[in-house]
Design a protein around this motif. Structure first.
Motif, PDB file in Angstrom:
ATOM      1  N   GLU A  82     -24.974  31.768  17.572  1.00  0.00           N
ATOM      2  CA  GLU A  82     -24.870  30.610  18.458  1.00  0.00           C
ATOM      3  C   GLU A  82     -24.027  29.510  17.817  1.00  0.00           C
ATOM      4  O   GLU A  82     -23.214  28.865  18.479  1.00  0.00           O
ATOM      5  CB  GLU A  82     -26.265  30.063  18.785  1.00  0.00           C
ATOM      6  N   ALA A  83     -24.228  29.297  16.525  1.00  0.00           N
ATOM      7  CA  ALA A  83     -23.493  28.240  15.826  1.00  0.00           C
ATOM      8  C   ALA A  83     -22.002  28.550  15.744  1.00  0.00           C
ATOM      9  O   ALA A  83     -21.174  27.622  15.676  1.00  0.00           O
ATOM     10  CB  ALA A  83     -24.057  28.057  14.418  1.00  0.00           C
ATOM     11  N   MET A  84     -21.646  29.820  15.762  1.00  0.00           N
ATOM     12  CA  MET A  84     -20.242  30.218  15.642  1.00  0.00           C
ATOM     13  C   MET A  84     -19.484  30.115  16.962  1.00  0.00           C
ATOM     14  O   MET A  84     -18.257  30.258  16.986  1.00  0.00           O
ATOM     15  CB  MET A  84     -20.151  31.655  15.122  1.00  0.00           C
ATOM     16  N   LYS A  85     -20.182  29.869  18.053  1.00  0.00           N
ATOM     17  CA  LYS A  85     -19.525  29.845  19.365  1.00  0.00           C
ATOM     18  C   LYS A  85     -18.587  28.648  19.502  1.00  0.00           C
ATOM     19  O   LYS A  85     -18.867  27.561  19.011  1.00  0.00           O
ATOM     20  CB  LYS A  85     -20.564  29.811  20.482  1.00  0.00           C
ATOM     21  N   TYR A  86     -17.495  28.887  20.185  1.00  0.00           N
ATOM     22  CA  TYR A  86     -16.553  27.829  20.527  1.00  0.00           C
ATOM     23  C   TYR A  86     -16.443  27.760  22.047  1.00  0.00           C
ATOM     24  O   TYR A  86     -16.128  28.760  22.695  1.00  0.00           O
ATOM     25  CB  TYR A  86     -15.181  28.113  19.911  1.00  0.00           C
ATOM     26  N   ASP A  87     -16.748  26.600  22.592  1.00  0.00           N
ATOM     27  CA  ASP A  87     -16.726  26.413  24.036  1.00  0.00           C
ATOM     28  C   ASP A  87     -17.615  27.445  24.736  1.00  0.00           C
ATOM     29  O   ASP A  87     -17.269  27.967  25.802  1.00  0.00           O
ATOM     30  CB  ASP A  87     -15.288  26.510  24.556  1.00  0.00           C
ATOM     31  N   GLY A  88     -18.753  27.742  24.072  1.00  0.00           N
ATOM     32  CA  GLY A  88     -19.726  28.661  24.651  1.00  0.00           C
ATOM     33  C   GLY A  88     -19.422  30.133  24.462  1.00  0.00           C
ATOM     34  O   GLY A  88     -20.151  30.988  24.968  1.00  0.00           O
ATOM     35  N   VAL A  89     -18.360  30.444  23.741  1.00  0.00           N
ATOM     36  CA  VAL A  89     -17.939  31.845  23.570  1.00  0.00           C
ATOM     37  C   VAL A  89     -17.919  32.200  22.085  1.00  0.00           C
ATOM     38  O   VAL A  89     -17.447  31.423  21.252  1.00  0.00           O
ATOM     39  CB  VAL A  89     -16.536  32.078  24.180  1.00  0.00           C
ATOM     40  N   LEU A  90     -18.413  33.396  21.767  1.00  0.00           N
ATOM     41  CA  LEU A  90     -18.382  33.895  20.388  1.00  0.00           C
ATOM     42  C   LEU A  90     -17.097  34.698  20.184  1.00  0.00           C
ATOM     43  O   LEU A  90     -16.984  35.833  20.638  1.00  0.00           O
ATOM     44  CB  LEU A  90     -19.605  34.771  20.108  1.00  0.00           C
ATOM     45  N   TYR A  91     -16.129  34.082  19.508  1.00  0.00           N
ATOM     46  CA  TYR A  91     -14.847  34.746  19.250  1.00  0.00           C
ATOM     47  C   TYR A  91     -14.810  35.428  17.895  1.00  0.00           C
ATOM     48  O   TYR A  91     -14.055  36.391  17.717  1.00  0.00           O
ATOM     49  CB  TYR A  91     -13.701  33.734  19.329  1.00  0.00           C
ATOM     50  N   ASN A  92     -15.555  34.926  16.929  1.00  0.00           N
ATOM     51  CA  ASN A  92     -15.550  35.565  15.610  1.00  0.00           C
ATOM     52  C   ASN A  92     -16.984  35.762  15.125  1.00  0.00           C
ATOM     53  O   ASN A  92     -17.812  34.866  15.191  1.00  0.00           O
ATOM     54  CB  ASN A  92     -14.718  34.775  14.600  1.00  0.00           C
ATOM     55  N   VAL A  93     -17.256  36.944  14.655  1.00  0.00           N
ATOM     56  CA  VAL A  93     -18.601  37.346  14.239  1.00  0.00           C
ATOM     57  C   VAL A  93     -18.727  37.237  12.730  1.00  0.00           C
ATOM     58  O   VAL A  93     -17.946  37.851  11.993  1.00  0.00           O
ATOM     59  CB  VAL A  93     -18.895  38.797  14.679  1.00  0.00           C
ATOM     60  N   PRO A  94     -19.689  36.465  12.234  1.00  0.00           N
ATOM     61  CA  PRO A  94     -19.885  36.376  10.784  1.00  0.00           C
ATOM     62  C   PRO A  94     -20.613  37.610  10.255  1.00  0.00           C
ATOM     63  O   PRO A  94     -21.763  37.853  10.599  1.00  0.00           O
ATOM     64  CB  PRO A  94     -20.744  35.117  10.636  1.00  0.00           C
ATOM     65  N   VAL A  95     -19.935  38.382   9.441  1.00  0.00           N
ATOM     66  CA  VAL A  95     -20.540  39.598   8.890  1.00  0.00           C
ATOM     67  C   VAL A  95     -21.514  39.254   7.767  1.00  0.00           C
ATOM     68  O   VAL A  95     -22.511  39.946   7.560  1.00  0.00           O
ATOM     69  CB  VAL A  95     -19.448  40.562   8.395  1.00  0.00           C
ATOM     70  N   ARG A  96     -21.255  38.179   7.058  1.00  0.00           N
ATOM     71  CA  ARG A  96     -22.147  37.685   6.016  1.00  0.00           C
ATOM     72  C   ARG A  96     -22.010  36.170   5.981  1.00  0.00           C
ATOM     73  O   ARG A  96     -21.005  35.629   6.442  1.00  0.00           O
ATOM     74  CB  ARG A  96     -21.789  38.283   4.652  1.00  0.00           C
ATOM     75  N   ILE A  97     -23.030  35.512   5.435  1.00  0.00           N
ATOM     76  CA  ILE A  97     -22.967  34.053   5.378  1.00  0.00           C
ATOM     77  C   ILE A  97     -23.342  33.558   3.986  1.00  0.00           C
ATOM     78  O   ILE A  97     -23.938  34.280   3.184  1.00  0.00           O
ATOM     79  CB  ILE A  97     -23.889  33.391   6.423  1.00  0.00           C
ATOM     80  N   GLY A  98     -22.969  32.311   3.720  1.00  0.00           N
ATOM     81  CA  GLY A  98     -23.408  31.604   2.530  1.00  0.00           C
ATOM     82  C   GLY A  98     -24.154  30.365   2.983  1.00  0.00           C
ATOM     83  O   GLY A  98     -23.869  29.824   4.063  1.00  0.00           O
ATOM     84  N   LEU A  99     -25.114  29.910   2.212  1.00  0.00           N
ATOM     85  CA  LEU A  99     -25.926  28.758   2.575  1.00  0.00           C
ATOM     86  C   LEU A  99     -25.500  27.528   1.783  1.00  0.00           C
ATOM     87  O   LEU A  99     -25.249  27.614   0.577  1.00  0.00           O
ATOM     88  CB  LEU A  99     -27.411  29.037   2.306  1.00  0.00           C
ATOM     89  N   ASN A 100     -25.399  26.396   2.461  1.00  0.00           N
ATOM     90  CA  ASN A 100     -25.039  25.147   1.798  1.00  0.00           C
ATOM     91  C   ASN A 100     -26.307  24.413   1.388  1.00  0.00           C
ATOM     92  O   ASN A 100     -27.030  23.885   2.236  1.00  0.00           O
ATOM     93  CB  ASN A 100     -24.202  24.269   2.730  1.00  0.00           C
ATOM     94  N   LYS A 101     -26.573  24.400   0.102  1.00  0.00           N
ATOM     95  CA  LYS A 101     -27.779  23.770  -0.430  1.00  0.00           C
ATOM     96  C   LYS A 101     -27.453  23.007  -1.710  1.00  0.00           C
ATOM     97  O   LYS A 101     -26.535  23.369  -2.449  1.00  0.00           O
ATOM     98  CB  LYS A 101     -28.837  24.833  -0.759  1.00  0.00           C
ATOM     99  N   TRP A 102     -28.242  21.980  -1.961  1.00  0.00           N
ATOM    100  CA  TRP A 102     -28.238  21.313  -3.265  1.00  0.00           C
ATOM    101  C   TRP A 102     -29.479  21.740  -4.026  1.00  0.00           C
ATOM    102  O   TRP A 102     -30.544  21.923  -3.440  1.00  0.00           O
ATOM    103  CB  TRP A 102     -28.291  19.798  -3.093  1.00  0.00           C
ATOM    104  N   LEU A 103     -29.324  21.865  -5.337  1.00  0.00           N
ATOM    105  CA  LEU A 103     -30.469  22.157  -6.183  1.00  0.00           C
ATOM    106  C   LEU A 103     -30.968  20.841  -6.774  1.00  0.00           C
ATOM    107  O   LEU A 103     -30.240  20.154  -7.499  1.00  0.00           O
ATOM    108  CB  LEU A 103     -30.077  23.125  -7.298  1.00  0.00           C
ATOM    109  N   GLY A 104     -32.209  20.474  -6.443  1.00  0.00           N
ATOM    110  CA  GLY A 104     -32.766  19.203  -6.864  1.00  0.00           C
ATOM    111  C   GLY A 104     -33.635  19.320  -8.099  1.00  0.00           C
ATOM    112  O   GLY A 104     -34.358  20.302  -8.273  1.00  0.00           O
ATOM    113  N   ASN A 105     -33.573  18.315  -8.950  1.00  0.00           N
ATOM    114  CA  ASN A 105     -34.309  18.255 -10.215  1.00  0.00           C
ATOM    115  C   ASN A 105     -35.688  17.641  -9.978  1.00  0.00           C
ATOM    116  O   ASN A 105     -35.826  16.426  -9.832  1.00  0.00           O
ATOM    117  CB  ASN A 105     -33.515  17.427 -11.223  1.00  0.00           C
ATOM    118  N   LEU A 106     -36.725  18.472  -9.966  1.00  0.00           N
ATOM    119  CA  LEU A 106     -38.077  17.975  -9.704  1.00  0.00           C
ATOM    120  C   LEU A 106     -38.646  17.184 -10.874  1.00  0.00           C
ATOM    121  O   LEU A 106     -39.633  16.464 -10.710  1.00  0.00           O
ATOM    122  CB  LEU A 106     -38.999  19.154  -9.360  1.00  0.00           C
ATOM    123  N   ASN A 107     -38.028  17.304 -12.052  1.00  0.00           N
ATOM    124  CA  ASN A 107     -38.459  16.470 -13.188  1.00  0.00           C
ATOM    125  C   ASN A 107     -38.227  14.999 -12.891  1.00  0.00           C
ATOM    126  O   ASN A 107     -38.961  14.136 -13.381  1.00  0.00           O
ATOM    127  CB  ASN A 107     -37.690  16.866 -14.456  1.00  0.00           C
TER     128      ASN A 107
END
Length: 473
Positions: free
Chosen positions: A167-192
Motif C-alpha cells: 500500500e505504501a508503495m502505491k502511486y496515485d492508487g496504483v502499485l507500479y513497483n513491487v518491493p522484493v525486500r525492505i530495509g527499516l529506518n530506525k535509530w538505536l537509542g542509548n538506554l543508559n
C-alpha cells in the motif's frame, strides 16, 4: 571497523550488519522446485531484468527459476560492475567482505540508460526502479499496473504478505513497483542515558527531538562538555539528507511534479539542522561515543541487525526507535533496495509476472541471500526460525561476533525477540521516498548555509528553482 564471525555454519557467513556497513558471503541453500507451466511447439522465452548491479539473490533466483521453468530464460542486464570490495580472511568460514557505496556516476548511468530505453520502447521486461524517477514513466503509461496483476492472479496469496508495504508503495492508487525486500529506518537509542524516559516515536518531529535533546545535555561534572550528545557524529550534508528523506513528501508532492522548498517548513528545517551543530547536540570529534543518545546511521537491512545491534551497543542497553519526521502518515518508514517494475510494452508479461511471483515466493523470501527483510510472512517466519537456531548444532559453541575487541557469543533468539522484529516489519507502512538527484541538489546547495556564507532563505530559493526545473524536465 572489522567484524569477525567465528562460525562453521554458512548461515552466519551471510549476515549483513548494515548499520556498520559490513556484508558477509552467502551459501547455496536448496529448495524443491516449483511446477512449470510448459509451452509446446516453441522455444523458451527470455525475460530480461534491468538492474544497476546484480547480486547473489538475483543470480540464485535466476538459477532456481530456470530449473523449475525450462521454457523460460532469465536475462539479468547489469549496467555497472559490483562496487569494489575488500575481503579480509579470518580463517576457515570467516571471510568478511567490506562493501562500499555505489559510485554516483554508475547511478547516473543507470538512470539515464534505462530512462532512454523506456522512452524508446526498448526497455527490459522487468526493471529495478532503485534511483529511477519511476513516477514520470508511470505518468507516461510506460509501467504496468502490478497491483492489478496481483488481484487477478488467484495463485497469488496476498494475505501471505505484509500488504501495508504494498500500500505504501502505491502511486496515485496504483502499485507500479513491487518491493522484493525492505530495509527499516530506525535509530538505536542509548538506554543508559534515556533510562525509563518514554518517547512517543510514532509521531515525533525534528523539533520534538531537539526539545527532548536539550534535556540530555546537562554538564553535571562541570567539565565544560555535555554529559551526553543526543546525536552521534554526522556531517551536515548527511544530516539534511536524513531529515529530507524522512519527510520527503512534505517538500515534494506525491505526484513528483511540484516542490515546496521555498516554504517556511523547509526553511525552518534548515535552521533547525544548523542549530544541532551550533548547540552541540551533535557529537564532536573528541566526544565520548558511549555518551551518544542516538546513533544516526539508521537503515537496518537484515534480521541479524535487529537481533545483534542492541546487544552489541551501549553495553547491551539499547532499543530501536522510529526516526523523527514531518510527515503526518503513521507507521514506521522503510526503504527497498529491490523494487521491481514491469515494462508496459513487454511482450512477455505473463512470464515476467511468474518471475516476480517467484522472487516473492516462500522459497526465495526465506533464503539468507535475500539480504533484507522479507515482505512474505512465511519467508519472515523462516528468517526468524534461523535466528532461533543461532549457537546450536555442530560447532555452535564457537559462534562469536566481535566488534572492536568486544565479543558476544551468539545465543538463540527468544520468541519475544522474534516477535519484536515481526512487529517492526508489520508496522512498516511509510516508504522513505527520495530522488537521488533532488537529494544531491539539497546536499550541495545547503553547504554554504551550514558554513555561514548564505541564509536559509537564500539557499531554499536556489533549491526550489533547481528542483522545480528538474521536475519539469
Amino acid at each position: 571497523m572489522i567484524f569477525k564471525i567465528k562460525a562453521k555454519q554458512t548461515i552466519l557467513a551471510c549476515t549483513l550488519i548494515s548499520m556498520l556497513g559490513v556484508t558477509a558471503c552467502s551459501g547455496n541453500p536448496t529448495a524443491a522446485p516449483t511446477v512449470s507451466e510448459g509451452k509446446s511447439g516453441s522455444g523458451p522465452k527470455t525475460v530480461s531484468l534491468s538492474v544497476m548491479t546484480s547480486d547473489r539473490f538475483l543470480e540464485l533466483a535466476k538459477q532456481k527459476f530456470e530449473e523449475a521453468h525450462p521454457d523460460i530464460k532469465i536475462e539479468i542486464k547489469e549496467y555497472a560492475a559490483a562496487p569494489n570490495t575488500a575481503t579480509k580472511a579470518q580463517g576457515p568460514g570467516q571471510n568478511i567482505v567490506m562493501m562500499t557505496k555505489p559510485d554516483p556516476k554508475n547511478i547516473e548511468k543507470y538512470v539515464s540508460s534505462v530512462g532512454a530505453e523506456l522512452m524508446s520502447g526498448k526497455a527490459s521486461d522487468l526493471i529495478v526502479t532503485s534511483n529511477l524517477p519511476y513516477k514520470k514513466y508511470a505518468d507516461k503509461k510506460l509501467l504496468e499496473n502490478m497491483g492489478d496483476m496481483m488481484n487477478k492472479d488467484a495463485s497469488f496469496p496476498k494475505d501471505n504478505y505484509y500488504t501495508g508495504v504494498f500500500e505504501a508503495m502505491k502511486y496515485d492508487g496504483v502499485l507500479y513497483n513491487v518491493p522484493v525486500r525492505i530495509g527499516l529506518n530506525k535509530w538505536l537509542g542509548n538506554l543508559n542515558v534515556l533510562g525509563s524516559e518514554k518517547i512517543d516515536d510514532t509521531k515525533w518531529t525534528w523539533a520534538d527531538f531537539k526539545k527532548l535533546a536539550q534535556n540530555w545535555m546537562a554538564d553535571k561534572n562541570n567539565d565544560g562538555k555535555p554529559d551526553a550528545y543526543p546525536l552521534g557524529k554526522i556531517d551536515p550534508d548527511q544530516l539534511i539528507t536524513l531529515m529530507l528523506n524522512s519527510s520527503y513528501n512534505k517538500f515534494v508532492d506525491a505526484g513528483g511534479k511540484k516542490a515546496s522548498f521555498d516554504k517556511p517548513e523547509f526553511i525552518n528545517l534548515l535552521k533547525l539542522a544548523k542549530s544541532m551543530y551550533d548547540d552541540n547536540i551533535i557529537q564532536g570529534d573528541n566526544a565520548d561515543k558511549d555518551a551518544v543518545v542516538f546513533q544516526p546511521k539508521s537503515n537496518l537491512l537484515m534480521y541479524m541487525d535487529m537481533y545483534a545491534m542492541p546487544k552489541m551497543s551501549f553495553d547491551g542497553k539499547s532499543s530501536f526507535y522510529d526516526l523523527p519526521s514531518e510527515n503526518e502518515t503513521r507507521g514506521s518508514s522503510f526503504t527497498s533496495s529491490l523494487p521491481v517494475a514491469m515494462n508496459s510494452k513487454s511482450p512477455n508479461k505473463k512470464e515476467a509476472w511468474e518471475f516476480v511471483k517467484f522472487l516473492l515466493s516462500d522459497e526465495m523470501q526465506s533464503t539468507m541471500e535475500l539480504n533484507g527483510f522479507a515482505v512474505n510472512k512465511n519467508g519472515a517466519k523462516a528468517q526468524g526460525d534461523t535466528l532461533k537456531k543461532l549457537g546450536s548444532g555442530e560447532g555452535g559453541k564457537n559462534m562469536k561476533l566481535n566488534i572492536n575487541g568486544k565479543s558476544m557469543t551468539l545465543q538463540p533468539a527468544t520468541d519475544e525477540e522474534i516477535a519484536a522484529i515481526e512487529k517492526a516489519v508489520s508496522n512498516a507502512k511509510v516508504i522513505a521516498e527520495s530522488d537521488p538527484k533532488i537529494s544531491m541538489v539539497v546536499a550541495e546547495e545547503t553547504a554554504p548555509f551550514f558554513q555561514g556564507q548564505k541564509s536559509a532563505e537564500e539557499v531554499a530559493k536556489v533549491i526550489q528553482n533547481k528542483v522545480s526545473t528538474y521536475l519539469q524536465e
